[in-house]
Design an enzyme around this catalytic site. Structure first.
Site, mmCIF file in Angstrom:
data_model
loop_
_atom_site.group_PDB
_atom_site.id
_atom_site.type_symbol
_atom_site.label_atom_id
_atom_site.label_comp_id
_atom_site.label_asym_id
_atom_site.label_seq_id
_atom_site.Cartn_x
_atom_site.Cartn_y
_atom_site.Cartn_z
ATOM 1 N N GLU A 319 0.794 -1.174 0.192
ATOM 2 C CA GLU A 319 0.082 0.180 -0.029
ATOM 3 C C GLU A 319 0.933 1.112 0.157
ATOM 4 O O GLU A 319 1.996 1.216 0.577
ATOM 5 C CB GLU A 319 -0.850 0.027 1.201
ATOM 6 C CG GLU A 319 -1.884 -1.119 1.471
ATOM 7 C CD GLU A 319 -2.660 -1.041 2.819
ATOM 8 O OE1 GLU A 319 -2.293 -0.308 3.730
ATOM 9 O OE2 GLU A 319 -3.586 -1.958 2.961
ATOM 10 N N LYS A 321 2.372 4.597 1.258
ATOM 11 C CA LYS A 321 2.515 5.329 2.705
ATOM 12 C C LYS A 321 2.273 6.502 2.684
ATOM 13 O O LYS A 321 3.132 7.301 2.194
ATOM 14 C CB LYS A 321 3.711 4.815 3.335
ATOM 15 C CG LYS A 321 4.151 5.196 4.805
ATOM 16 C CD LYS A 321 5.321 4.727 5.251
ATOM 17 C CE LYS A 321 5.554 4.698 6.788
ATOM 18 N NZ LYS A 321 5.275 6.085 7.449
ATOM 19 N N ARG A 326 -1.931 9.940 11.593
ATOM 20 C CA ARG A 326 -2.697 8.830 11.732
ATOM 21 C C ARG A 326 -4.149 9.269 12.298
ATOM 22 O O ARG A 326 -3.953 9.997 13.269
ATOM 23 C CB ARG A 326 -2.079 7.750 12.530
ATOM 24 C CG ARG A 326 -2.819 6.253 12.419
ATOM 25 C CD ARG A 326 -2.062 5.333 13.114
ATOM 26 N NE ARG A 326 -2.589 4.135 12.862
ATOM 27 C CZ ARG A 326 -1.896 3.154 12.772
ATOM 28 N NH1 ARG A 326 -0.318 3.251 12.686
ATOM 29 N NH2 ARG A 326 -2.133 1.725 12.666
ATOM 30 N N GLU A 374 -4.906 7.603 7.463
ATOM 31 C CA GLU A 374 -4.101 8.320 7.382
ATOM 32 C C GLU A 374 -4.656 9.725 6.995
ATOM 33 O O GLU A 374 -5.526 9.779 5.693
ATOM 34 C CB GLU A 374 -2.978 8.054 6.427
ATOM 35 C CG GLU A 374 -1.585 9.076 6.717
ATOM 36 C CD GLU A 374 -0.758 8.900 8.019
ATOM 37 O OE1 GLU A 374 -1.263 8.175 8.673
ATOM 38 O OE2 GLU A 374 0.180 9.522 7.990
ATOM 39 N N LYS A 495 8.101 -1.056 6.110
ATOM 40 C CA LYS A 495 7.897 -0.077 5.339
ATOM 41 C C LYS A 495 9.156 0.165 4.513
ATOM 42 O O LYS A 495 10.349 -0.142 4.639
ATOM 43 C CB LYS A 495 7.827 1.197 6.273
ATOM 44 C CG LYS A 495 8.841 1.253 7.491
ATOM 45 C CD LYS A 495 8.491 2.514 8.402
ATOM 46 C CE LYS A 495 9.230 2.636 9.494
ATOM 47 N NZ LYS A 495 9.326 3.744 10.378
HETATM 48 P P1 ATP Z 1 6.864 7.602 10.808
HETATM 49 O O1 ATP Z 1 7.889 8.410 11.535
HETATM 50 O O2 ATP Z 1 7.354 7.469 9.381
HETATM 51 O O3 ATP Z 1 5.651 8.227 10.689
HETATM 52 P P2 ATP Z 1 6.005 6.040 12.791
HETATM 53 O O4 ATP Z 1 6.908 5.203 13.753
HETATM 54 O O5 ATP Z 1 5.243 6.789 13.182
HETATM 55 O O6 ATP Z 1 6.908 6.433 11.449
HETATM 56 P P3 ATP Z 1 5.618 3.571 10.999
HETATM 57 O O7 ATP Z 1 5.811 2.397 11.692
HETATM 58 O O8 ATP Z 1 6.853 4.106 10.249
HETATM 59 O O9 ATP Z 1 5.283 4.746 11.853
HETATM 60 O O10 ATP Z 1 4.335 3.818 9.752
HETATM 61 C C1 ATP Z 1 3.072 3.557 10.291
HETATM 62 C C2 ATP Z 1 2.620 4.838 10.006
HETATM 63 O O11 ATP Z 1 2.314 5.241 8.760
HETATM 64 C C3 ATP Z 1 1.257 4.796 10.381
HETATM 65 O O12 ATP Z 1 1.157 5.181 12.129
HETATM 66 C C4 ATP Z 1 0.178 5.613 9.668
HETATM 67 O O13 ATP Z 1 0.095 7.183 10.229
HETATM 68 C C5 ATP Z 1 1.252 5.886 8.511
HETATM 69 N N1 ATP Z 1 0.572 5.425 7.104
HETATM 70 C C6 ATP Z 1 0.394 5.899 6.055
HETATM 71 N N2 ATP Z 1 -0.208 5.234 5.088
HETATM 72 C C7 ATP Z 1 -0.243 3.760 5.765
HETATM 73 C C8 ATP Z 1 -0.789 2.464 5.128
HETATM 74 N N3 ATP Z 1 -1.189 2.376 3.925
HETATM 75 N N4 ATP Z 1 -0.763 1.583 6.265
HETATM 76 C C9 ATP Z 1 -0.300 1.796 7.554
HETATM 77 N N5 ATP Z 1 -0.134 3.118 7.952
HETATM 78 C C10 ATP Z 1 0.162 4.056 7.141
#
Ligand code: ATP
Length: 664
Positions: A319, A321, A326, A374, A495
């Site tokens: 998917e 990102k 969130r 998101e 990711k």
């Molecule tokens: P980052 O600092 O990159 O946001 P993070 O630690 O907050 O990292 P990650 O594990 O990197 O979180 O990525 C998950 C986040 O990505 C989710 O909290 C959500 O907000 C965002 N996101 C965007 N698109 C998607 C998707 N298709 N599926 C899941 N999460 C997504």
């Protein structure tokens, strides 16, 4: 100043794993539990209110060890003693040990400013503000100052002793006091607590009010001790021993962790444990709309070929990102809609436009639902996603829909609950079906995330390129059979960001703890900042780099204004910084900044992940560059030392991978 017995703990605990499962150590621990007689430790009248001093003394013992197993045993046995005397006091003890007063999503925290605490302490002890401030500067911990101050007090008519339930009640009252003269009223309540405090109690009252116990007691250990205490207190647990008991303890911890991640409220869990034990817990405490689950997170990967290798025999989907924030949207049966952040904060008031739009994209048969989305800034004229920076200019409070300038589109990627059915334990493909069945796309407002299911390396590489061209961060690769794993950075979600392909790894979320005054064009603002990662075990901030790049003039000014109210006299006792680092000012840990670096290296100066990769040295970022503020993260949600070590190791692996000519 007399030396207080306990000092805020700064040493990291690395000796044992966090979970007590199988293995010799947990069997030995189980045997030791059998030797402990909970009733014999009740030094007050059995059945009477549990004295706060009992818990404060346990905190003192915990502060004196760095061994995780020992800490867990101390707390487990304390909970058992409370259970043996007055089980209904367990809830307050669990809250106090967790240093929380309400479930996180209710947004009621302690965290009283130092100025108020110093004044209350001065009034309670008859000392001068200035002298307390000086001691604080020297000790770096106001709790120790409070403990030392107490010993000078003489009381003709001592007030009644503090109790665990009484202290929690006062903390709750202090946190919810608002309106006219609220600071004075809070100060009065704090003073009353301090006047009643005996021995080490004042230190823990102060630290709790500051928002941190600093004894090296992680939330996971509290959860573990609660599970273990319940098993050992119950009839079934009493009949087991050795490996069988260790098994039962490990299993109980797993159940409690799972339940807590789905129903994160001790107010529900602890009474249920007292009534039905671990066995009946899952039935009693279920995920329900209105209470947010901690989000599932993704692990970084280095490229499409690594994904294909990892998921060789596993069905997966990719998917986009999206780069926004969130939004976990909850619709309850009674029609109430709430939007929670990544941090379980209630963001409902921030998005009146989304709440009003819901009726356009939710299908009529849906009575209750929870979806993970998101929220992304969106240009509805040009039909395109806007960068995260635009979203962050949107107001945060008291938003009036007609005045909203930055429009937002929702990109939905998961469905966690539908019409009375929790879906967390359903596989991803079922949850996706549920999502499609419950919603419809509305251009510019609500979309399903763009996805592709393929195993073809070129096709996936092309999809990744498209995702970048569409202004997203890259891809999240998800296994189709996996359940939703709340609060886990799971290997079931990987990711794949553009930056990994460029070999410069993921960004890090770091906490500014110090700064150097600017010169020349930067006079009047800070020219460079000292950043730290967070070490969860040692509850300390470890310096990781000095940063002076990536800031525009406007940002530098904005950051200086934001940080100035948080300047403190010296480094906190829980800052791990080498003596060679001498910033001009120090800050309270308040903000989180996203930072990108060229790479990570072992450092003779910086302390991040010290002991995890190199036994003595820490890790530093090379050529760090500021990207943005992460207002959706608390300082303790910053990149932790284990992640820093993982990033360092991944970089080493990637270099090896490249050297073998194997990478994409
Ligand atoms: P980052 O600092 O990159 O946001 P993070 O630690 O907050 O990292 P990650 O594990 O990197 O979180 O990525 C998950 C986040 O990505 C989710 O909290 C959500 O907000 C965002 N996101 C965007 N698109 C998607 C998707 N298709 N599926 C899941 N999460 C997504």
């Amino acid at each position: 100043m007399p030396k207080a017995k306990a000092k805020a703990k700064t040493k990291a605990k690395k000796e044992e794993p966090a979970t007590a499962g199988l293995g010799d150590k947990s069997v030995e621990a189980a045997e030791r539990y059998l030797e402990y007689d909970p009733v014999s430790k009740v030094t007050w009248k059995l059945g009477d209110a549990t004295p706060y001093l009992y818990l404060a003394n346990i905190f003192e013992s915990i502060a004196e060890t760095t061994k995780r197993l020992e800490i867990a045993e101390l707390l487990t046995n304390a909970f058992r003693t409370i259970l043996a005397s007055k089980p209904t006091d367990l809830l307050a003890a669990v809250y106090l040990a967790s240093n929380t007063i309400h479930p996180q999503h209710e947004g009621i925290d302690l965290g009283i400013g130092d100025a108020t605490l110093i004044k209350a302490l001065a009034e309670a002890t008859g000392r001068k503000d200035e002298s307390i401030k000086n001691d604080y500067k020297e000790a770096g911990d106001l709790g120790s100052v409070a403990m030392a101050s107490r010993s000078t007090q003489r009381m003709m008519f001592p007030p009644p002793p503090l109790t665990v339930t009484g202290v929690l009640k006062e903390f709750r009252a202090i946190a919810t006091t608002d309106g006219e003269k609220s600071v004075d009223r809070k100060k009065g309540m704090i003073k009353k607590l301090l006047v009643s405090a005996r021995e080490c109690e004042a230190g823990y009252v102060i630290r709790s009010l500051q928002g941190k116990l600093r004894i090296g007691l992680a939330q996971q250990t509290v959860t573990q001790s609660l599970a273990h205490a319940i098993v050992l207190h119950g009839d079934a647990g009493k009949k087991k021993k050795g490996a069988e008991l260790a098994d039962a303890l490990g299993a109980a911890f797993d159940v409690l962790k799972q339940v807590f991640s789905e129903c994160p409220t001790f107010d529900q869990i602890v009474p249920a444990l007292l009534e039905v034990g671990i066995e009946g817990l899952q039935e009693r405490c279920k995920f329900t709309p209105g209470v947010p689950v901690k989000p599932m997170l993704a692990k970084p990967t280095t490229g499409v070929s690594e994904v294909l290798k990892r998921f060789e025999d596993i069905a997966f989907t990719c998917e986009y990102k999206y780069d926004g924030e969130r939004a976990q949207i909850h619709l309850q049966e009674n029609g109430k809609v709430s939007i929670f952040s990544r941090n379980q904060e209630d963001n409902t008031a921030k998005f009146p436009d989304l709440i009003n739009g819901l009726k356009r994209y939710i299908k009529p048969h849906v009575k209750s639902v929870v979806i993970d989305c998101e929220a992304v800034a969106y240009d509805r004229e040009q039909n395109k996603i806007l960068p995260f920076q635009i979203l962050s200019t949107r107001g945060k409070k008291n938003i009036v829909e007609s005045e909203i300038k930055v429009k937002v589109a929702l990109y939905a990627f998961d469905c966690l609950y539908l019409n009375g059915e929790p879906l967390l334990r359903e596989p991803m493909h079922k949850r996706r079906e549920a999502l499609y069945s419950a919603f419809q796309e509305v251009p510019g407002e609500f979309f399903f995330v763009t996805e592709k299911t393929s195993r073809d390396i070129d096709e996936l590489q092309g999809f990744l390129d498209e995702s970048i061209a569409e202004n997203t961060e890259g891809l999240i690769v998800k296994t189709l059979d996996a359940t939703y794993e709340p609060s886990k950075r799971s290997l079931n979600w990987l990711k794949l960001k553009k930056d990994y392909m460029e070999g410069c790894g993921d960004s890090l979320d770091l906490v500014p703890i110090g700064a150097w005054l600017g010169r020349g064009k930067r006079t009047g603002v800070y020219g460079a900042y000292l950043l730290a990662c967070f070490d969860e075990d040692g509850e300390e901030y470890q310096s990781i780099c000095k940063i002076g790049t990536g800031f525009s003039e406007v940002i530098l000014e904005e950051l200086a204004n934001a940080m100035n109210p948080h300047v403190i006299d010296g480094p906190r006792s829980y800052y791990k910084v080498s003596d060679a680092m001498k910033p001009d000012v120090w800050f309270e840990p308040k903000q989180v900044w996203e930072v990108k670096a060229a790479d990570l290296s072992i450092s003779p100066v910086h302390q991040a992940a010290c002991g995890l990769v190199d036994p003595q040295k820490g890790i530093a970022l090379r050529f760090p560059r500021f990207l943005r503020r992460r207002d959706d993260k608390e300082p303790e949600m910053a990149t932790n030392s284990e992640q820093v070590a993982e990033f360092y190791n991944a970089q080493a692996n990637k270099q090896e991978f490249n050297a073998n000519g194997d990478d994409d």
